[in-house]
Design an enzyme around this catalytic site. Sequence first.
Site, PDB file in Angstrom:
ATOM      1  N   HIS A  14       0.633  -1.329  -0.294  1.00  0.00           N
ATOM      2  CA  HIS A  14      -0.012   0.445  -0.070  1.00  0.00           C
ATOM      3  C   HIS A  14       0.999   1.080   0.340  1.00  0.00           C
ATOM      4  O   HIS A  14       0.924   2.525  -1.007  1.00  0.00           O
ATOM      5  CB  HIS A  14      -1.132  -0.202   0.959  1.00  0.00           C
ATOM      6  CG  HIS A  14      -1.568  -1.269   1.226  1.00  0.00           C
ATOM      7  ND1 HIS A  14      -2.286  -1.869   3.049  1.00  0.00           N
ATOM      8  CD2 HIS A  14      -2.378  -1.931   0.414  1.00  0.00           C
ATOM      9  CE1 HIS A  14      -3.122  -2.461   2.199  1.00  0.00           C
ATOM     10  NE2 HIS A  14      -3.521  -2.866   0.887  1.00  0.00           N
ATOM     11  N   LYS A  39     -18.528  -5.817   9.489  1.00  0.00           N
ATOM     12  CA  LYS A  39     -17.018  -6.212   9.280  1.00  0.00           C
ATOM     13  C   LYS A  39     -16.104  -6.339  10.609  1.00  0.00           C
ATOM     14  O   LYS A  39     -15.248  -5.077  10.537  1.00  0.00           O
ATOM     15  CB  LYS A  39     -16.096  -5.872   8.245  1.00  0.00           C
ATOM     16  CG  LYS A  39     -16.525  -7.305   7.447  1.00  0.00           C
ATOM     17  CD  LYS A  39     -15.741  -8.022   5.732  1.00  0.00           C
ATOM     18  CE  LYS A  39     -14.147  -7.795   5.818  1.00  0.00           C
ATOM     19  NZ  LYS A  39     -13.734  -7.486   4.395  1.00  0.00           N
ATOM     20  N   ARG A  81      -2.511  -6.243  -8.150  1.00  0.00           N
ATOM     21  CA  ARG A  81      -1.256  -7.349  -8.710  1.00  0.00           C
ATOM     22  C   ARG A  81      -1.621  -8.477  -9.191  1.00  0.00           C
ATOM     23  O   ARG A  81      -0.774  -8.882  -9.777  1.00  0.00           O
ATOM     24  CB  ARG A  81      -1.669  -8.090  -7.042  1.00  0.00           C
ATOM     25  CG  ARG A  81      -1.138  -7.076  -5.843  1.00  0.00           C
ATOM     26  CD  ARG A  81      -1.625  -8.032  -4.553  1.00  0.00           C
ATOM     27  NE  ARG A  81      -3.510  -7.726  -4.139  1.00  0.00           N
ATOM     28  CZ  ARG A  81      -4.004  -7.824  -2.851  1.00  0.00           C
ATOM     29  NH1 ARG A  81      -2.912  -8.525  -2.404  1.00  0.00           N
ATOM     30  NH2 ARG A  81      -5.146  -7.763  -3.162  1.00  0.00           N
ATOM     31  N   SER A  93      -3.199  -8.227   2.844  1.00  0.00           N
ATOM     32  CA  SER A  93      -3.176  -8.257   4.271  1.00  0.00           C
ATOM     33  C   SER A  93      -3.960  -9.317   5.359  1.00  0.00           C
ATOM     34  O   SER A  93      -3.452  -9.115   6.490  1.00  0.00           O
ATOM     35  CB  SER A  93      -4.314  -6.911   4.650  1.00  0.00           C
ATOM     36  OG  SER A  93      -3.604  -5.819   3.283  1.00  0.00           O
TER      37      SER A  93
HETATM   38  P1  ADP Z   1      -9.752  -3.721  -0.463  1.00  0.00           P
HETATM   39  O1  ADP Z   1     -10.596  -4.368   1.205  1.00  0.00           O
HETATM   40  O2  ADP Z   1     -10.347  -2.243  -1.213  1.00  0.00           O
HETATM   41  O3  ADP Z   1      -9.513  -4.746  -1.269  1.00  0.00           O
HETATM   42  P2  ADP Z   1      -7.149  -3.393   0.261  1.00  0.00           P
HETATM   43  O4  ADP Z   1      -6.919  -3.139   1.854  1.00  0.00           O
HETATM   44  O5  ADP Z   1      -6.861  -5.108   0.108  1.00  0.00           O
HETATM   45  O6  ADP Z   1      -8.499  -3.014   0.067  1.00  0.00           O
HETATM   46  O7  ADP Z   1      -6.661  -2.405  -0.570  1.00  0.00           O
HETATM   47  C1  ADP Z   1      -6.388  -1.593  -0.799  1.00  0.00           C
HETATM   48  C2  ADP Z   1      -5.777  -1.211  -2.121  1.00  0.00           C
HETATM   49  O8  ADP Z   1      -4.592  -1.867  -2.351  1.00  0.00           O
HETATM   50  C3  ADP Z   1      -6.711  -2.748  -3.841  1.00  0.00           C
HETATM   51  O9  ADP Z   1      -6.341  -1.822  -4.649  1.00  0.00           O
HETATM   52  C4  ADP Z   1      -5.585  -3.550  -3.693  1.00  0.00           C
HETATM   53  O10 ADP Z   1      -5.498  -3.601  -4.956  1.00  0.00           O
HETATM   54  C5  ADP Z   1      -4.409  -2.839  -3.175  1.00  0.00           C
HETATM   55  N1  ADP Z   1      -3.139  -3.571  -2.758  1.00  0.00           N
HETATM   56  C6  ADP Z   1      -3.732  -4.605  -1.719  1.00  0.00           C
HETATM   57  N2  ADP Z   1      -2.625  -4.915  -1.436  1.00  0.00           N
HETATM   58  C7  ADP Z   1      -0.837  -4.530  -2.051  1.00  0.00           C
HETATM   59  C8  ADP Z   1       0.663  -4.905  -2.866  1.00  0.00           C
HETATM   60  N3  ADP Z   1       0.774  -5.570  -2.456  1.00  0.00           N
HETATM   61  N4  ADP Z   1       0.741  -3.629  -3.739  1.00  0.00           N
HETATM   62  C9  ADP Z   1       0.012  -2.991  -4.440  1.00  0.00           C
HETATM   63  N5  ADP Z   1      -1.761  -2.633  -3.996  1.00  0.00           N
HETATM   64  C10 ADP Z   1      -2.084  -3.743  -3.169  1.00  0.00           C
END
Ligand code: ADP
Length: 152
Positions: free
Chosen positions: A18, A42, A91, A129
């Site tokens: 992120h 959630k 990703r 995450s």
């Molecule tokens: P959501 O629940 O909205 O998917 P996340 O917190 O999992 O939220 O992810 C937020 C954003 O960050 C999404 O666009 C996701 O694709 C991106 N993201 C998650 N992990 C990575 C990573 N390792 N590298 C780049 N972008 C990521």
Amino acid sequence: MKRTALFPGSFDPFTKGHEDIVLRGLKLFDEVVIGIGRNARKERYFPLEQMIRLIEEAFRQYPAVRVISYDDLTANVARNEGARFLLRGLRNTTDFEYENGISQVNRYVYQEVETVFLITSPLLAPISSSIIRDLHRYGQRVDEFLPYKLAE
Ligand code: ADP
């Protein structure tokens, strides 16, 4: 006019993947607002207030980064924050299928909003995450995946 992007997500927790998207976003936009979506149904693994504080700490040197939390449609939050852009990371093809749908819906709710997708940096692509939550739950150190230190 200031170019503001909203980077929405659950960020449970916010990872180096992120962080990479935010830092690259800062090259495209004047301001990046990290928006943590709150979902009453959630339960989070990492408490919201703690995550806000840790993200703020990670971007202390970057006045163009702000952190907010919200319980609303993402597109409405973008409109209210003066953000005409949504920032998302891609990703893999699974992300693409999902993002394709939500980006259409976001434009249905707020026609002027454009979603900008950044392809993940290869070394950070495997970080998710949910994997970090699993590692942490069973006592594994996860510090190297996070842009801040968790309390011991
Ligand atoms: P959501 O629940 O909205 O998917 P996340 O917190 O999992 O939220 O992810 C937020 C954003 O960050 C999404 O666009 C996701 O694709 C991106 N993201 C998650 N992990 C990575 C990573 N390792 N590298 C780049 N972008 C990521």
